[in-house]
Scaffold this motif. Structure first.
Motif, PDB file in Angstrom:
ATOM      1  N   SER A 137       0.830  -1.208   0.000  1.00  0.00           N
ATOM      2  CA  SER A 137       0.000   0.000   0.000  1.00  0.00           C
ATOM      3  C   SER A 137       0.864   1.258   0.000  1.00  0.00           C
ATOM      4  O   SER A 137       0.482   2.281  -0.578  1.00  0.00           O
ATOM      5  N   ARG A 138       2.048   1.179   0.616  1.00  0.00           N
ATOM      6  CA  ARG A 138       2.936   2.343   0.612  1.00  0.00           C
ATOM      7  C   ARG A 138       3.515   2.575  -0.782  1.00  0.00           C
ATOM      8  O   ARG A 138       3.625   3.717  -1.230  1.00  0.00           O
ATOM      9  N   ALA A 139       3.868   1.488  -1.460  1.00  0.00           N
ATOM     10  CA  ALA A 139       4.354   1.617  -2.834  1.00  0.00           C
ATOM     11  C   ALA A 139       3.253   2.173  -3.732  1.00  0.00           C
ATOM     12  O   ALA A 139       3.511   2.991  -4.626  1.00  0.00           O
ATOM     13  N   HIS A 140       2.018   1.727  -3.487  1.00  0.00           N
ATOM     14  CA  HIS A 140       0.875   2.235  -4.258  1.00  0.00           C
ATOM     15  C   HIS A 140       0.683   3.728  -3.999  1.00  0.00           C
ATOM     16  O   HIS A 140       0.402   4.502  -4.929  1.00  0.00           O
ATOM     17  N   ALA A 141       0.836   4.143  -2.737  1.00  0.00           N
ATOM     18  CA  ALA A 141       0.688   5.561  -2.405  1.00  0.00           C
ATOM     19  C   ALA A 141       1.735   6.396  -3.131  1.00  0.00           C
ATOM     20  O   ALA A 141       1.436   7.491  -3.630  1.00  0.00           O
ATOM     21  N   LEU A 142       2.965   5.891  -3.201  1.00  0.00           N
ATOM     22  CA  LEU A 142       4.017   6.614  -3.911  1.00  0.00           C
ATOM     23  C   LEU A 142       3.694   6.742  -5.392  1.00  0.00           C
ATOM     24  O   LEU A 142       3.937   7.786  -6.009  1.00  0.00           O
ATOM     25  N   ALA A 143       3.127   5.696  -5.977  1.00  0.00           N
ATOM     26  CA  ALA A 143       2.857   5.683  -7.417  1.00  0.00           C
ATOM     27  C   ALA A 143       1.571   6.398  -7.797  1.00  0.00           C
ATOM     28  O   ALA A 143       1.343   6.661  -8.977  1.00  0.00           O
ATOM     29  N   THR A 144       0.720   6.731  -6.832  1.00  0.00           N
ATOM     30  CA  THR A 144      -0.582   7.324  -7.166  1.00  0.00           C
ATOM     31  C   THR A 144      -0.890   8.600  -6.390  1.00  0.00           C
ATOM     32  O   THR A 144      -1.831   9.311  -6.734  1.00  0.00           O
ATOM     33  N   GLY A 145      -0.110   8.899  -5.357  1.00  0.00           N
ATOM     34  CA  GLY A 145      -0.500   9.954  -4.421  1.00  0.00           C
ATOM     35  C   GLY A 145      -0.233  11.371  -4.854  1.00  0.00           C
ATOM     36  O   GLY A 145      -0.655  12.316  -4.186  1.00  0.00           O
ATOM     37  N   GLY A 146       0.490  11.574  -5.953  1.00  0.00           N
ATOM     38  CA  GLY A 146       0.782  12.936  -6.375  1.00  0.00           C
ATOM     39  C   GLY A 146       1.660  13.680  -5.382  1.00  0.00           C
ATOM     40  O   GLY A 146       1.568  14.905  -5.246  1.00  0.00           O
ATOM     41  N   TYR A 147       2.564  12.957  -4.716  1.00  0.00           N
ATOM     42  CA  TYR A 147       3.434  13.585  -3.724  1.00  0.00           C
ATOM     43  C   TYR A 147       4.507  14.439  -4.398  1.00  0.00           C
ATOM     44  O   TYR A 147       5.007  14.109  -5.466  1.00  0.00           O
ATOM     45  N   LYS A 148       4.869  15.505  -3.747  1.00  0.00           N
ATOM     46  CA  LYS A 148       6.084  16.240  -4.057  1.00  0.00           C
ATOM     47  C   LYS A 148       7.013  16.035  -2.857  1.00  0.00           C
ATOM     48  O   LYS A 148       6.759  16.543  -1.771  1.00  0.00           O
ATOM     49  N   ILE A 149       8.062  15.254  -3.087  1.00  0.00           N
ATOM     50  CA  ILE A 149       8.948  14.819  -2.016  1.00  0.00           C
ATOM     51  C   ILE A 149      10.241  15.610  -2.119  1.00  0.00           C
ATOM     52  O   ILE A 149      11.030  15.441  -3.057  1.00  0.00           O
ATOM     53  N   TYR A 150      10.459  16.491  -1.153  1.00  0.00           N
ATOM     54  CA  TYR A 150      11.659  17.329  -1.138  1.00  0.00           C
ATOM     55  C   TYR A 150      12.672  16.702  -0.183  1.00  0.00           C
ATOM     56  O   TYR A 150      12.430  16.597   1.016  1.00  0.00           O
ATOM     57  N   THR A 151      13.787  16.259  -0.730  1.00  0.00           N
ATOM     58  CA  THR A 151      14.757  15.494   0.038  1.00  0.00           C
ATOM     59  C   THR A 151      15.864  16.391   0.591  1.00  0.00           C
ATOM     60  O   THR A 151      15.936  17.589   0.311  1.00  0.00           O
ATOM     61  N   THR A 152      16.755  15.770   1.351  1.00  0.00           N
ATOM     62  CA  THR A 152      17.884  16.474   1.962  1.00  0.00           C
ATOM     63  C   THR A 152      19.084  16.585   1.025  1.00  0.00           C
ATOM     64  O   THR A 152      20.072  17.229   1.367  1.00  0.00           O
ATOM     65  N   LEU A 153      19.006  15.964  -0.139  1.00  0.00           N
ATOM     66  CA  LEU A 153      20.162  15.889  -1.035  1.00  0.00           C
ATOM     67  C   LEU A 153      20.548  17.270  -1.555  1.00  0.00           C
ATOM     68  O   LEU A 153      19.724  17.988  -2.120  1.00  0.00           O
ATOM     69  N   ASN A 154      21.812  17.633  -1.373  1.00  0.00           N
ATOM     70  CA  ASN A 154      22.346  18.873  -1.926  1.00  0.00           C
ATOM     71  C   ASN A 154      23.013  18.552  -3.260  1.00  0.00           C
ATOM     72  O   ASN A 154      23.953  17.756  -3.314  1.00  0.00           O
ATOM     73  N   MET A 155      22.538  19.164  -4.318  1.00  0.00           N
ATOM     74  CA  MET A 155      22.972  18.762  -5.648  1.00  0.00           C
ATOM     75  C   MET A 155      24.432  19.132  -5.931  1.00  0.00           C
ATOM     76  O   MET A 155      25.110  18.448  -6.695  1.00  0.00           O
ATOM     77  N   GLN A 156      24.933  20.204  -5.335  1.00  0.00           N
ATOM     78  CA  GLN A 156      26.334  20.555  -5.549  1.00  0.00           C
ATOM     79  C   GLN A 156      27.251  19.534  -4.866  1.00  0.00           C
ATOM     80  O   GLN A 156      28.259  19.096  -5.436  1.00  0.00           O
ATOM     81  N   LEU A 157      26.900  19.145  -3.649  1.00  0.00           N
ATOM     82  CA  LEU A 157      27.683  18.126  -2.959  1.00  0.00           C
ATOM     83  C   LEU A 157      27.551  16.770  -3.647  1.00  0.00           C
ATOM     84  O   LEU A 157      28.529  16.011  -3.756  1.00  0.00           O
ATOM     85  N   GLN A 158      26.355  16.467  -4.116  1.00  0.00           N
ATOM     86  CA  GLN A 158      26.145  15.193  -4.809  1.00  0.00           C
ATOM     87  C   GLN A 158      26.968  15.117  -6.092  1.00  0.00           C
ATOM     88  O   GLN A 158      27.573  14.089  -6.398  1.00  0.00           O
ATOM     89  N   GLN A 159      26.973  16.209  -6.831  1.00  0.00           N
ATOM     90  CA  GLN A 159      27.753  16.237  -8.072  1.00  0.00           C
ATOM     91  C   GLN A 159      29.235  16.012  -7.785  1.00  0.00           C
ATOM     92  O   GLN A 159      29.918  15.259  -8.497  1.00  0.00           O
ATOM     93  N   GLN A 160      29.735  16.639  -6.724  1.00  0.00           N
ATOM     94  CA  GLN A 160      31.150  16.468  -6.379  1.00  0.00           C
ATOM     95  C   GLN A 160      31.440  15.059  -5.878  1.00  0.00           C
ATOM     96  O   GLN A 160      32.467  14.455  -6.233  1.00  0.00           O
ATOM     97  N   ALA A 161      30.542  14.507  -5.052  1.00  0.00           N
ATOM     98  CA  ALA A 161      30.733  13.145  -4.557  1.00  0.00           C
ATOM     99  C   ALA A 161      30.785  12.156  -5.711  1.00  0.00           C
ATOM    100  O   ALA A 161      31.635  11.251  -5.739  1.00  0.00           O
ATOM    101  N   ASP A 162      29.897  12.309  -6.665  1.00  0.00           N
ATOM    102  CA  ASP A 162      29.886  11.425  -7.829  1.00  0.00           C
ATOM    103  C   ASP A 162      31.162  11.603  -8.655  1.00  0.00           C
ATOM    104  O   ASP A 162      31.762  10.628  -9.113  1.00  0.00           O
ATOM    105  N   ALA A 163      31.597  12.847  -8.796  1.00  0.00           N
ATOM    106  CA  ALA A 163      32.770  13.127  -9.624  1.00  0.00           C
ATOM    107  C   ALA A 163      34.036  12.517  -9.018  1.00  0.00           C
ATOM    108  O   ALA A 163      34.831  11.880  -9.726  1.00  0.00           O
ATOM    109  N   VAL A 164      34.243  12.694  -7.714  1.00  0.00           N
ATOM    110  CA  VAL A 164      35.482  12.192  -7.129  1.00  0.00           C
ATOM    111  C   VAL A 164      35.475  10.667  -7.046  1.00  0.00           C
ATOM    112  O   VAL A 164      36.524  10.024  -7.214  1.00  0.00           O
ATOM    113  N   THR A 165      34.309  10.082  -6.802  1.00  0.00           N
ATOM    114  CA  THR A 165      34.238   8.623  -6.743  1.00  0.00           C
ATOM    115  C   THR A 165      34.611   8.016  -8.084  1.00  0.00           C
ATOM    116  O   THR A 165      35.440   7.102  -8.175  1.00  0.00           O
ATOM    117  N   LYS A 166      34.003   8.539  -9.122  1.00  0.00           N
ATOM    118  CA  LYS A 166      34.236   7.962 -10.444  1.00  0.00           C
ATOM    119  C   LYS A 166      35.551   8.431 -11.068  1.00  0.00           C
ATOM    120  O   LYS A 166      36.010   7.858 -12.052  1.00  0.00           O
TER     121      LYS A 166
END
Length: 744
Positions: free
Chosen positions: A335-364
């Motif tokens: 039911s939780r998966a169904h809610a995600l697929a049908t609920g029209g949620y806007k989910i704002y996460t903690t991910l910082n895109m500048q830090l994420q871009q750098q983390a991905d860049a240095v790892t790879k």
């Protein structure tokens, strides 16, 4: 030329009154004529139909439609960045003024020219349909108004919302069957709908609910998918092409090239021709429009985590796992998966895109997707001390749930627990010595205490206290890195050099359960869900733990002993824009702030003069941390950071038992470095090039004197608690856990 607004004309009012007073009688006769033409003139048949009609329900309230949910990261300035979309039906509800007038006019002119003047059933069209049915001898035309079509769509949507396959199939068959009772019900409900809702509301509801082929529902998703524009920006030709689809969504969808000629034909000869006849476009507009070819601009929606930008698919997957396990979103995982697929949620996460871009860049940059001689994995995950917010999560793979994706991709998140899409964890090696050190300080010892760390010391395992795990028998010979003597020097220096024998000597003076309790207070747990081990070897990092867990634990120490559970979601709104409860970080004082300050002081020496010297960014920010190398050098770690951001950097075997520490690894942009150096360089570049711009203390204060100097000796002003010269450290020490020698 624009159609008039939704206020009813005098004819519409009269039609509405007719619907309320006497249309049921006419409808009964009409339906009898449409479905049973032979009996159309027989009074008894008409009376029977009228009776059935009157007994049907008259009220229908539109349901909350299945809508697409969206997951967002954020730029440093706070602006959202779309990571992924989830849907059963690709739909975004829009308001009246967010839809082009061309669309509204095209739909009415084509499907229901008297929409604004009838009361839910178009008597004129129904009579014409009835006559056609009499001629054909069957039910070949239903003369459905937009209101009737809206009713049918509502009932179909209710059927599709049923999770039980058998129940769904039965409800769908009931909603779409071509029978007298269904047609009667549809007509009665359409009349009731007209009593409760304005014409504009009904038209808007239809445009938001209608199917446009495949899993594309509603005018907004259709405009975006087929033409790459919003519903308020479609041209006349595009509007006509979209409206053409509602007649036969899968046969006329234009993402199938073979359908384009049929769509073009219906667009020109039916939709645009109807608009011209209805005077909603001019002759000039008509001539210009029919000359324009149907030119799709198929814009695929961001479907699932594999489409996340900056390799944030693993973080995205972590967020979905959180939702699937939180009872806020439903009683069970399905039911939780169904809610995600049908609920029209806007989910704002903690991910910082500048830090994420750098983390991905240095790892790879340092770690390739795969190598010929080992199943290689690597990750960087970062949390905020004092909040628990996870702001970056990257690894040396592409995210994919396709088993055939090859060695460059995986769905396993190396940063998280197995329950959240991760692995069973990795042995953390000497990074666990931070918890040994804190337990040492809690027991009344100091950083200045002198302990014996001589190589190959032999310990009697029966002398180790373990009040929660039972005793051990036999002996254990503690080997140090590269034969490092360790000698009798201070605990502070032993920590900086990560001397194994010294920490076994310290553990011999402690209850092993006290070490475990320190780790547990900082949220440390095994990634496979099993209890933390408390044997002697656990003091050297034998437990298998996820990088995110280690980053959060170190963040707790760095935040003056205040541990906060990791969180990945800042906020959620539902399809109506209302806030939805989200999992919150739980923060608590895990370690005495004065002891935490002493531990942080010790961690600084690891970066400046200990085993992590190559990781030092050498900028204005103060850095602290601890290295670790697991048994047989299968995993190498550096965990730590600044007072603003704390990061776990890990490289190791995903499967297999190849030594990582000395193995040359050719990263795409790094040249050839050993695996042992890779985790240090990744961490260094992450902070030097991006993370330190986010702030952090510029120095590490001295802890209280009582935590620095041994009783009657040592000094609070220097890093060494002894006058013994400190040996030059190896860059990346391992934590060998040899098989103990069991005595007879």
């Amino acid at each position: 030329m624009s159609r008039r607004d939704g206020n009813r004309t005098l004819g519409g009012v009269a039609a509405g009154l007719l619907g309320m007073i006497g249309l049921s009688v006419i409808a009964g006769v009409l339906v009898t004529a449409m479905v049973t033409p032979v009996l159309a003139v027989v009074g008894q048949a008409a009376n029977s139909s009228i009776g059935v009609f009157e007994a049907l329900p008259a009220d229908l309230k539109p349901d909350q439609l299945s809508q697409t949910s969206y997951v967002y990261g954020r730029n440093t300035d706070g602006s959202p960045v779309l990571l992924a979309a989830f849907y059963d039906q690709n739909r975004q509800n829009v308001a009246w003024n967010q839809i082009s007038q061309y669309v509204k006019d095209a739909l009415i002119s084509t499907e229901d020219p008297r929409f604004y003047t009838h009361g839910g059933i178009d008597i004129q069209s129904s009579l014409r349909a009835a006559a056609g049915n009499i001629i054909s001898g069957g039910v070949t035309s239903g003369a459905s108004t937009i209101s009737q079509q809206y009713v049918k769509n509502i009932l179909v949507q209710r059927a599709e919302a049923i999770t039980d396959p058998a129940g769904q199939a039965a409800a769908y068959a009931e909603a779409t069957k071509t029978t007298l009772d269904r047609k009667l019900k549809e007509m009665k409900l359409a009349i009731g709908l007209e009593k409760s809702y304005s014409k504009d509301d009904i038209l808007l509801g239809y445009l938001n609910i209608a199917l446009f082929g495949g899993r594309v529902y509603g005018i907004q998703a259709a405009a975006q998918y087929y033409f790459g524009v919003n519903a308020d920006a479609v041209t006349l030709e595009q509007a006509a092409s979209l409206v053409a689809m509602v007649n036969a969504p899968d046969a006329l969808r234009i993402d199938v090239a073979a359908n384009i000629p049929q769509n073009l034909d219906r667009r020109n000869t039916v939709v645009l021709a109807s608009m011209l006849k209805d005077h909603t476009i001019t002759q000039a507009q008509y001539q210009q429009a029919i000359a324009v070819p149907v030119t799709p601009n198929i814009t695929q929606p961001s479907t699932g985590c594999q489409t996340a930008v900056n390799a944030a698919g693993f973080f995205c997957d972590y967020v979905t796992k959180i939702i699937e396990q939180d009872p806020t979103f439903g009683a069970d995982a399905a039911s939780r998966a169904h809610a995600l697929a049908t609920g029209g949620y806007k989910i704002y996460t903690t991910l910082n895109m500048q830090l994420q871009q750098q983390a991905d860049a240095v790892t790879k940059n340092y770690i390739p997707y795969s190598t010929a001689n080992l199943d290689l994995g690597s990750s960087i995950v970062t949390v905020e001390p004092g909040t628990g917010r996870v702001v970056a999560m990257a690894q040396n793979k592409n995210y994919s749930q396709d088993p055939a994706a090859g060695p460059d991709a995986t769905a396993v998140n190396y940063s998280t627990d197995q329950a959240y899409g991760g692995s069973t964890g990795f042995s953390v090696g000497s990074t666990y010595k931070l918890f040994d050190l804190i337990a040492w300080l809690q027991a009344g010892h100091t950083l200045g205490d002198i302990v014996n760390g001589a190589n190959n010391l032999t310990f009697d395992l029966s002398t180790f206290k373990n009040t929660c795990g039972g005793g051990q028998m036999g002996t254990y010979k503690a080997g140090n890195d590269a034969g490092e003597a360790g000698s009798r020097i201070s605990v502070l220096n032993q920590f900086e050099l990560s001397v194994n024998a010294a920490f076994i000597s310290m553990a011999q003076q402690l209850d092993q359960c006290a070490i475990r309790d320190v780790a547990s207070s900082l949220g440390v747990h095994r990634a496979d869900g099993q209890p933390l081990e408390t044997n002697v070897f656990a003091a050297l990092g034998g437990n298998t733990i996820a990088p995110l867990t280690m980053a959060a634990a170190y963040a707790g120490v760095i935040a003056n002993g205040m541990f906060c559970t990791p969180v990945a979601i800042d906020s959620i709104t539902d399809a109506n824009g209302q806030p939805v409860s989200v999992p919150q970080s739980t923060c608590g004082q895990a370690i005495d702030p004065k002891i935490a300050a002493a531990a942080v002081y010790a961690m600084q020496g690891v970066i400046t003069s200990g085993t992590a010297i190559p990781a030092n960014p050498h900028d204005a920010t103060a850095h602290v941390g601890k290295t670790g190398t697991s048994q047989n050098e299968e995993s190498v770690w550096l965990v730590g950071g600044s007072t603003k951001l704390v990061t776990a950097s890990w490289t190791g075997n995903v499967t297999g038992h190849v030594s990582i520490r000395s193995t040359p690894i050719i990263g795409p942009g790094s040249g050839k470095v050993t695996g042992g150096l890779s985790r240090l360089y990744m961490w260094r570049d992450f902070y030097r090039d991006t993370a330190d711009a986010f702030g952090g203390a510029t120095s590490v204060p001295l802890p209280e004197h009582r935590y620095l100097a041994a009783a009657g000796a040592g000094s609070a002003s220097g890093r060494s608690g002894t006058s013994t010269p400190k040996p030059t450290p190896a860059p990346t020490p391992p934590v060998p856990l040899p098989t103990p020698t069991v005595t007879p």
